[in-house]
Design a protein around this motif. Sequence first.
Motif, short mmCIF file in Angstrom:
data_model
loop_
_atom_site.label_atom_id
_atom_site.label_comp_id
_atom_site.label_asym_id
_atom_site.label_seq_id
_atom_site.Cartn_x
_atom_site.Cartn_y
_atom_site.Cartn_z
N VAL A 27 0.86 -1.19 0.00
CA VAL A 27 0.00 0.00 0.00
C VAL A 27 0.89 1.24 0.00
CG1 VAL A 27 -1.71 1.30 1.31
CG2 VAL A 27 -1.90 -1.17 1.15
N GLU A 28 0.57 2.19 -0.88
CA GLU A 28 1.35 3.41 -0.98
C GLU A 28 0.66 4.61 -0.36
OE1 GLU A 28 2.18 3.80 -5.13
OE2 GLU A 28 3.35 1.96 -5.18
N ILE A 29 -0.38 4.37 0.42
CA ILE A 29 -1.14 5.45 1.06
C ILE A 29 -0.64 5.58 2.50
CG2 ILE A 29 -3.42 6.24 1.77
CD1 ILE A 29 -4.56 4.55 -0.52
N SER A 30 -0.33 6.81 2.93
CA SER A 30 0.18 7.01 4.29
C SER A 30 -0.93 7.13 5.32
CB SER A 30 1.08 8.26 4.34
OG SER A 30 0.33 9.40 3.97
N ASP A 31 -2.08 7.69 4.94
CA ASP A 31 -3.19 7.88 5.87
C ASP A 31 -4.21 6.76 5.68
OD1 ASP A 31 -4.89 9.01 7.76
OD2 ASP A 31 -5.88 10.29 6.28
N ILE A 32 -4.00 5.64 6.40
CA ILE A 32 -4.91 4.50 6.28
C ILE A 32 -5.91 4.55 7.42
CG2 ILE A 32 -5.09 1.99 6.28
CD1 ILE A 32 -2.26 1.88 5.15
N ARG A 33 -7.18 4.71 7.08
CA ARG A 33 -8.25 4.73 8.08
C ARG A 33 -8.94 3.38 8.17
NH1 ARG A 33 -8.65 9.38 5.22
NH2 ARG A 33 -10.37 8.58 3.98
N SER A 34 -9.02 2.67 7.06
CA SER A 34 -9.61 1.33 7.07
C SER A 34 -8.86 0.46 6.08
CB SER A 34 -11.10 1.39 6.71
OG SER A 34 -11.26 1.75 5.35
N LEU A 35 -8.79 -0.82 6.42
CA LEU A 35 -8.09 -1.79 5.56
C LEU A 35 -8.86 -3.09 5.58
CD1 LEU A 35 -5.57 -2.64 3.90
CD2 LEU A 35 -4.50 -3.25 6.06
N ASP A 36 -9.35 -3.50 4.45
CA ASP A 36 -10.07 -4.77 4.31
C ASP A 36 -9.20 -5.72 3.51
OD1 ASP A 36 -12.37 -3.69 5.58
OD2 ASP A 36 -12.99 -2.80 3.68
N ILE A 37 -9.01 -6.92 4.02
CA ILE A 37 -8.18 -7.92 3.34
C ILE A 37 -9.04 -9.16 3.10
CG2 ILE A 37 -6.13 -9.38 3.50
CD1 ILE A 37 -4.95 -7.32 5.43
N TYR A 38 -9.01 -9.63 1.86
CA TYR A 38 -9.74 -10.83 1.45
C TYR A 38 -8.72 -11.84 0.97
CZ TYR A 38 -13.48 -7.44 1.54
OH TYR A 38 -14.34 -6.45 1.94
N VAL A 39 -8.65 -12.99 1.62
CA VAL A 39 -7.65 -14.01 1.30
C VAL A 39 -8.28 -15.10 0.46
CG1 VAL A 39 -6.06 -15.72 2.25
CG2 VAL A 39 -6.37 -13.53 3.42
N LYS A 40 -7.64 -15.42 -0.65
CA LYS A 40 -8.03 -16.57 -1.48
C LYS A 40 -6.83 -17.49 -1.53
CE LYS A 40 -11.73 -15.10 -4.38
NZ LYS A 40 -12.29 -15.22 -5.72
N ALA A 41 -6.82 -18.45 -0.58
CA ALA A 41 -5.67 -19.35 -0.45
C ALA A 41 -5.49 -20.22 -1.68
CB ALA A 41 -5.84 -20.22 0.79
N VAL A 42 -6.58 -20.58 -2.37
CA VAL A 42 -6.48 -21.43 -3.57
C VAL A 42 -5.71 -20.69 -4.67
CG1 VAL A 42 -7.83 -22.57 -5.38
CG2 VAL A 42 -8.61 -22.65 -3.01
N GLU A 43 -5.93 -19.38 -4.77
CA GLU A 43 -5.23 -18.58 -5.77
C GLU A 43 -3.86 -18.12 -5.27
OE1 GLU A 43 -7.62 -15.25 -6.94
OE2 GLU A 43 -9.33 -16.51 -7.47
N GLY A 44 -3.62 -18.21 -3.93
CA GLY A 44 -2.36 -17.75 -3.37
C GLY A 44 -2.27 -16.24 -3.33
N LYS A 45 -3.40 -15.57 -3.22
CA LYS A 45 -3.43 -14.10 -3.25
C LYS A 45 -4.24 -13.56 -2.08
CE LYS A 45 -2.52 -13.09 -8.01
NZ LYS A 45 -1.29 -12.36 -7.99
N ALA A 46 -3.90 -12.31 -1.69
CA ALA A 46 -4.68 -11.55 -0.72
C ALA A 46 -5.08 -10.27 -1.40
CB ALA A 46 -3.87 -11.26 0.53
#
Length: 141
Positions: A107-126
């Motif tokens: 993430v290149e944003i300095s002012d983070i107010r919210s962060l949502d992460i969705y993990v797809k382990a089958v794809e190996g990506k977040a």
Amino acid sequence: MAKKTREELAEIEFAALASAIMEMESIYNDADAPDTGAHVMEAFAAGAAVGDVPGEETAPAPEPAPEKPKRARSSRKKAMVPNVVIQNQAGDSITYEAVVKKVNAAVEISDIRSLDIYVKAVEGKAYYVVNGEAAGAVDLF
């Protein structure tokens, strides 16, 4: 030892009660004006009930102690932090903390107010969404 009659038992109870009353009066009365409690004993001997003693003044109620300010309780227990491990079908694994570190690095944003992460382990990506606007993905494994 001979059995005591009801009258003897009543006299013993009366003497104990009168003694207790005199002791209580001495606690509540001024030290300068000692009270023998004789008027109480005479009243009971005359058949007065408790609280009906002639000339008996009620003792002033003791002043309540000043209330101490209450301290705010701080929870000294640390919050339990679960150890979350994400695995894919190939047997690769990564911890939750490692996923967050990877997303924060991407993430290149300095002012983070919210962060949502969705993990797809089958794809190996977040996949992530920052502040409801910026989105992206990082490789997990």
